[in-house]
Write an enzyme that holds these catalytic residues in place. Structure first.
Site, PDB file in Angstrom:
ATOM      1  N   PHE A 142       0.861  -1.176   0.000  1.00 58.82           N
ATOM      2  CA  PHE A 142       0.000   0.000   0.000  1.00 58.82           C
ATOM      3  C   PHE A 142       0.898   1.226   0.000  1.00 58.82           C
ATOM      4  O   PHE A 142       1.578   1.512   0.977  1.00 58.82           O
ATOM      5  CB  PHE A 142      -0.947   0.053   1.196  1.00 58.82           C
ATOM      6  CG  PHE A 142      -1.882   1.235   1.115  1.00 58.82           C
ATOM      7  CD1 PHE A 142      -3.054   1.147   0.383  1.00 58.82           C
ATOM      8  CD2 PHE A 142      -1.572   2.437   1.723  1.00 58.82           C
ATOM      9  CE1 PHE A 142      -3.901   2.244   0.276  1.00 58.82           C
ATOM     10  CE2 PHE A 142      -2.405   3.533   1.630  1.00 58.82           C
ATOM     11  CZ  PHE A 142      -3.573   3.433   0.894  1.00 58.82           C
ATOM     12  N   ASP A 227       9.393   3.090   1.769  1.00 57.21           N
ATOM     13  CA  ASP A 227       8.207   3.878   2.093  1.00 57.21           C
ATOM     14  C   ASP A 227       8.011   3.808   3.608  1.00 57.21           C
ATOM     15  O   ASP A 227       7.437   2.873   4.137  1.00 57.21           O
ATOM     16  CB  ASP A 227       6.993   3.308   1.349  1.00 57.21           C
ATOM     17  CG  ASP A 227       5.718   4.088   1.629  1.00 57.21           C
ATOM     18  OD1 ASP A 227       5.695   4.861   2.608  1.00 57.21           O
ATOM     19  OD2 ASP A 227       4.739   3.910   0.886  1.00 57.21           O
ATOM     20  N   LYS A 256       2.731  11.682   6.999  1.00 57.61           N
ATOM     21  CA  LYS A 256       1.904  11.459   8.185  1.00 57.61           C
ATOM     22  C   LYS A 256       2.438  12.169   9.420  1.00 57.61           C
ATOM     23  O   LYS A 256       2.169  13.337   9.631  1.00 57.61           O
ATOM     24  CB  LYS A 256       1.693   9.964   8.406  1.00 57.61           C
ATOM     25  CG  LYS A 256       0.897   9.309   7.263  1.00 57.61           C
ATOM     26  CD  LYS A 256       0.434   7.943   7.620  1.00 57.61           C
ATOM     27  CE  LYS A 256      -0.291   7.265   6.454  1.00 57.61           C
ATOM     28  NZ  LYS A 256      -1.549   7.908   6.063  1.00 57.61           N
TER      29      LYS A 256
END
Length: 404
Positions: A142, A227, A256
């Site tokens: 993801f 990531d 984030k």
């Protein structure tokens, strides 16, 4: 539910696209690890906005930095310099050991930027024939929701009926170094991978996997792109998840928690000449690197270090993990995690994880299901031992029930 809560949810359903299925709670306030709904009920947040609120809700020092900068200057575009960007570059480079920084807004933008950059590096530095660059990715990945990214997802819900997609990606199993070695060709420019697969259910690769990956990338002159949008900035008990395996990526993606939940901020960090291939006019973002974002990110990084949140994540994560493993429930198939990135996978016959999350809500805990049978647990990094123990009592109560 009160009529006001029903009204909020009904209005959202009437006007909004139905691309989410939220738990049935309407939140109105947050502080530290706690959030309150519109009726005044308090909940321990065990999702942290998918790790974006790692520093805790409405952290006062990040809030102060945002308010101060909002009074001074919010946006200039990159057509002009601003007095926050250079300081952000300097501080994030010092924190992470990076040489070059590309500021963006969302995590998906950081991923897209990295894809563009490693392809450009492949053509201009490695010498891959134009249009033939390959990037290797993992099944069950993801990396975001943009069209470029969902094209190499293996989740039918993510990519179904959104094509056609861009070519140039090879998909291999996660945690399988032999599969990576087999997939590499002279046209491979990068391996894009999460250190821990978050959306897939907090899937941790076998020990020794990433040192072998690092070795293969170095030997074949391809860029290792990690990531760390969910795993980075202390979530796993270290600044970056790569540190658990003693490796260093060529390109690291952060987002984030880089803003502590106050504002969309992301960054592509490079320890080589990948970002050096970008020239003026070839890539950019109106909001990327804006002074408000930079001031917020600087404060978010500062409190993470100064207040010992990374070390706390390691301590409380170990306590939480051990406590979850001690729960004797026939519903539990596996408990796994690193730092405060945890998951409880249920036996399929125990029922959907969604039902357990809804029951946890009734006990004052907000957690989120993923992939049908897994409960993700990721509280803010400021959680205390007493709060962990309080949460464990409630998880034990709910996980011993049967919602099949």
């Amino acid at each position: 539910m009160s009529s006001s809560v029903i009204d909020f949810i009904a209005t959202e359903a009437r006007f909004g696209a139905h691309n989410y299925a939220p738990i049935g709670v309407v939140l109105s306030r947050g502080e530290g690890v706690w959030v309150w709904d519109t009726e005044g009920n308090r909940y321990l947040d065990c999702l942290s906005a998918y790790s974006a609120v790692s520093q805790g809700h409405c952290h006062p020092k990040i809030l102060a930095a945002m308010v101060e900068q909002a009074h001074r200057l919010t946006l200039t575009s990159r057509a002009f310099h601003n007095d926050q960007l250079a300081l952000f570059y300097e501080e994030i480079a010092a924190l992470t050991g990076s040489h070059k920084v590309l500021p963006m807004n969302s995590g998906a933008e950081a991923v897209e930027s990295a894809i563009k950059s490693v392809r450009k590096w492949g053509y201009e530095v490695k010498g891959v024939p134009d249009g033939q660059a390959e990037i290797i990715v993992c099944a069950n990945n993801f990396h975001g929701r943009t069209l470029g990214i969902v094209g190499f997802s293996t989740d039918p819900e993510t990519h179904g009926h959104f094509g056609p997609f861009a070519p140039g990606f090879k998909i291999i199993p996660f945690g399988d170094a032999a599969a990576l070695e087999q997939a590499i060709t002279p046209n491979t420019v990068a391996f894009l991978v999460e250190p821990i697969q978050g959306e897939a259910g907090v899937v941790i690769p076998p020990a020794g996997y990433f040192p072998k990956v690092r070795e293969l990338c170095t030997a074949n002159n391809l860029m290792l792109v990690l990531d760390e949008i969910q795993t980075g900035l202390g979530r796993t008990g270290k600044l970056l998840a790569e540190q658990h395996e003693g490796i260093e990526a060529d390109v690291t993606l952060l987002g984030k928690a880089l803003s502590g939940g106050f504002y969309p901020v992301s960054a592509v960090l490079s320890n080589n000449d990948v970002l050096g291939t970008l020239k003026p006019g070839q890539h950019g973002s109106t909001f990327g690197g804006n002074p408000l974002a930079c001031a917020i990110a600087r404060a978010a990084m500062r409190v993470l270090v100064e207040e010992g949140m990374i070390e706390n994540a390691a301590r409380q994560g170990a306590r939480f993990l051990e406590g979850l493993k001690d729960i004797r429930a026939n519903t539990i198939r596996e408990v796994r995690g690193r730092g405060l990135m945890l998951a409880v996978e249920l036996h399929p016959e125990a029922g959907r994880a969604r039902h357990y999350c809804e029951a946890l809500q009734g006990k004052g805990i907000l957690a989120k299901d993923t992939h049908e049978h897994t409960i993700r647990i990721a509280p803010p990094l400021v959680i205390t031992s007493d709060q962990v123990d309080w949460a464990l009592e409630r998880f034990a109560t709910i996980l011993t029930q049967d919602f099949s």
